[in-house]
Design a protein around this motif. Structure first.
Motif, PDB file in Angstrom:
ATOM      1  N   GLY A   1       0.819  -1.210   0.000  1.00 48.34           N
ATOM      2  CA  GLY A   1       0.000   0.000   0.000  1.00 48.34           C
ATOM      3  C   GLY A   1       0.850   1.257   0.000  1.00 48.34           C
ATOM      4  O   GLY A   1       0.578   2.221  -0.713  1.00 48.34           O
ATOM      5  N   LEU A   2       1.919   1.225   0.805  1.00 48.04           N
ATOM      6  CA  LEU A   2       2.801   2.384   0.905  1.00 48.04           C
ATOM      7  C   LEU A   2       3.466   2.724  -0.432  1.00 48.04           C
ATOM      8  O   LEU A   2       3.582   3.880  -0.812  1.00 48.04           O
TER       9      LEU A   2
ATOM     10  N   ASP B   1      -5.377   1.645  -3.803  1.00 47.08           N
ATOM     11  CA  ASP B   1      -6.207   0.879  -4.745  1.00 47.08           C
ATOM     12  C   ASP B   1      -5.658  -0.526  -4.947  1.00 47.08           C
ATOM     13  O   ASP B   1      -6.403  -1.506  -4.965  1.00 47.08           O
ATOM     14  N   ILE B   2      -4.349  -0.606  -5.116  1.00 45.60           N
ATOM     15  CA  ILE B   2      -3.744  -1.925  -5.315  1.00 45.60           C
ATOM     16  C   ILE B   2      -3.788  -2.717  -4.014  1.00 45.60           C
ATOM     17  O   ILE B   2      -4.130  -3.900  -4.001  1.00 45.60           O
ATOM     18  N   ARG B   3      -3.506  -2.036  -2.920  1.00 47.25           N
ATOM     19  CA  ARG B   3      -3.533  -2.758  -1.632  1.00 47.25           C
ATOM     20  C   ARG B   3      -4.903  -3.381  -1.393  1.00 47.25           C
ATOM     21  O   ARG B   3      -5.022  -4.530  -0.968  1.00 47.25           O
ATOM     22  N   ASP B   4      -5.946  -2.615  -1.692  1.00 51.21           N
ATOM     23  CA  ASP B   4      -7.306  -3.119  -1.432  1.00 51.21           C
ATOM     24  C   ASP B   4      -7.740  -4.190  -2.429  1.00 51.21           C
ATOM     25  O   ASP B   4      -8.754  -4.852  -2.222  1.00 51.21           O
TER      26      ASP B   4
ATOM     27  N   ALA C   1      -3.078  -9.055  -7.708  1.00 50.53           N
ATOM     28  CA  ALA C   1      -4.157  -8.071  -7.589  1.00 50.53           C
ATOM     29  C   ALA C   1      -5.309  -8.479  -8.490  1.00 50.53           C
ATOM     30  O   ALA C   1      -5.100  -9.171  -9.503  1.00 50.53           O
ATOM     31  N   ASP C   2      -6.487  -8.068  -8.101  1.00 54.61           N
ATOM     32  CA  ASP C   2      -7.681  -8.304  -8.911  1.00 54.61           C
ATOM     33  C   ASP C   2      -7.389  -7.874 -10.356  1.00 54.61           C
ATOM     34  O   ASP C   2      -6.755  -6.851 -10.582  1.00 54.61           O
TER      35      ASP C   2
END
Ligand code: ADP
Ligand code: MG
Length: 393
Positions: free
Chosen positions: A210-211, A216-219, A238-239
């Protein structure tokens, strides 16, 4: 007829440096790897002018004995290998004993170090291969390395350096890889006195992703279920909705080392087959852990590529595990795979049954899947002006 001559050491060092030290980020990589190998729990990195003027790396690792300081700068001098057999079970990031000799052949390097438990430490400088004198030094326990005037004596290499923002981007990418590969490490990077990133020790992998790459990618991360056995795989993809126009966000770590591997990059893409438009790339952060004798890390000067003993099995492992992770999320309506997917095999190197992938014949990995050169694409940074500039460049 031209006669054969033995090259003088100064020329040999410059030639060796040419292979390993391409730009400031290469120096950052070598220094960070040495700090990790020294067992550091915290590393502070300071750069000036993208690292072209100054690279300073300070760690809290085990330090260096004063008597060993001159050997730091000697070619083929290392504390990490004892005999030829050790070469086959490398557990450290470095092992060739060449990086510091190469860097100090093309820059001004000062090493200051105090070994843990010692009252005093020592320092030594080396300028373009010329060694200074060992002097007492009383800093904190650990090691502090300063590299100035990179390429001062190799003008051609210096000419190839890009804009400061680009060089900074490459250096930050190097730090990113190290931060992802060593999730318990506290890392701080500053550029021209400004904080670029601070990654605390307790920030786990998801937080680190995330950092560096944004919320968006982290989630959108999907865990790749761990595989157990002599070879284990873990990590995240990632999705597919977060696809990219290139493979830059495909990170692969082998025993903690960030490497490029065309075949495994292809395996990742194959797992996403049917979910990505052509020309789009998946995002993945995959970690392979295997016995050191299953992988040869001594095949590339910067160790950014490795050779696997059984690359076919790894191809199937990666493709199968990622595909299962996507299936579990019901993300694969267009994938022609059977509804019941076998459990991960106990022996992770065992290949899944061929029938499982009947609809997807074994392809030949295309050249386009190779990982690209490092950039800090997608990077979030406190030094936003610089990051934006480096993203554009
Ligand atoms: P290698 O990492 O391949 O051994 P290097 O040229 O990078 O070779 O470093 C030479 C040696 O210097 C290392 O083997 C290590 O003993 C010592 N050294 C370098 N940096 C550090 C550090 N930050 N902390 C402790 N020892 C270090
Ligand atoms: Mg090293």
């Amino acid at each position: 007829m031209p006669r054969i001559r033995q090259l003088p050491p100064s020329v040999v060092t410059k030639i060796a440096a040419g292979e390993v030290i391409e730009r400031p980020a290469s120096v950052v990589k070598e220094l960070l790897e040495n700090s990790v190998d020294a067992g550091a729990t915290r590393i502070d990195i300071e750069l000036e002018q993208g690292g072209t003027e100054l690279i300073r790396v300070v760690d809290d690792g085990h330090g260096i004995e004063p008597a060993d300081l001159p050997l730091v700068f000697a070619s083929h001098a290392t504390s990490k290998l004892k005999d030829a057999d050790d070469r086959c079970r490398i557990g450290t990031l470095g092992f060739r004993g060449e990086a510091m000799a190469s860097i100090s052949g093309v820059a001004r390097v000062t090493v200051q170090s105090r070994a843990a438990g010692q009252a005093t430490g020592a320092e030594l400088s080396c300028y373009g291969g010329d060694l200074g004198e060992v002097r007492p030094w009383n800093g904190a326990a650990g090691t502090r390395v300063e590299v100035r005037h990179l390429f001062f004596n190799t003008p051609v290499r210096k000419k190839f350096l890009r804009a400061i923002s680009t060089e900074l981007g490459h250096a930050v990418e190097t730090v990113t890889r190290l931060a992802l590969g060593n999730p318990a490490l506290h890392l701080v990077i500053r550029h021209n006195g400004r904080l670029v990133h601070e990654i605390p020790a307790d920030a786990g992998l998801i937080e680190r992703i995330g950092l560096f790459f944004g919320k968006d990618i982290r989630d959108a991360l999907i865990e790749v279920p761990g595989e157990v056995g002599p070879v284990s795989l873990s990590g995240f993809v990632a999705d597919p909705a977060c696809d990219r126009g290139n493979a830059r966000l495909q990170y692969l770590f082998v025993n903690g080392r960030c490497v490029r591997d065309r075949s495994l990059g292809h395996a990742l893409q194959e797992a996403f087959r049917g979910l990505l438009m052509s020309g789009r790339y998946a995002i993945g952060f995959l970690f392979l852990q295997m016995p050191p004798d299953q992988v040869d890390v001594n095949v590339h000067p910067t160790k950014s590529e490795v050779r696997f003993r059984d690359s076919q099995a790894l191809y199937h492992l990666v493709r199968g595990a990622v595909k299962r992770a996507l299936l579990a999320r019901n993300l694969v309506p267009r994938l022609q795979v059977p509804e019941s997917v076998p459990e991960p095999t106990a022996n992770a190197t065992e290949l899944p049954p061929a029938s499982m992938y009947q609809a997807m014949p074994e392809p030949t990995p295309p050249a386009t899947v190779a990982s690209p050169p490092p950039t800090n694409s997608g990077l979030r940074t406190h030094d936003s002006g610089l990051a934006a500039a480096s993203l554009r460049s």
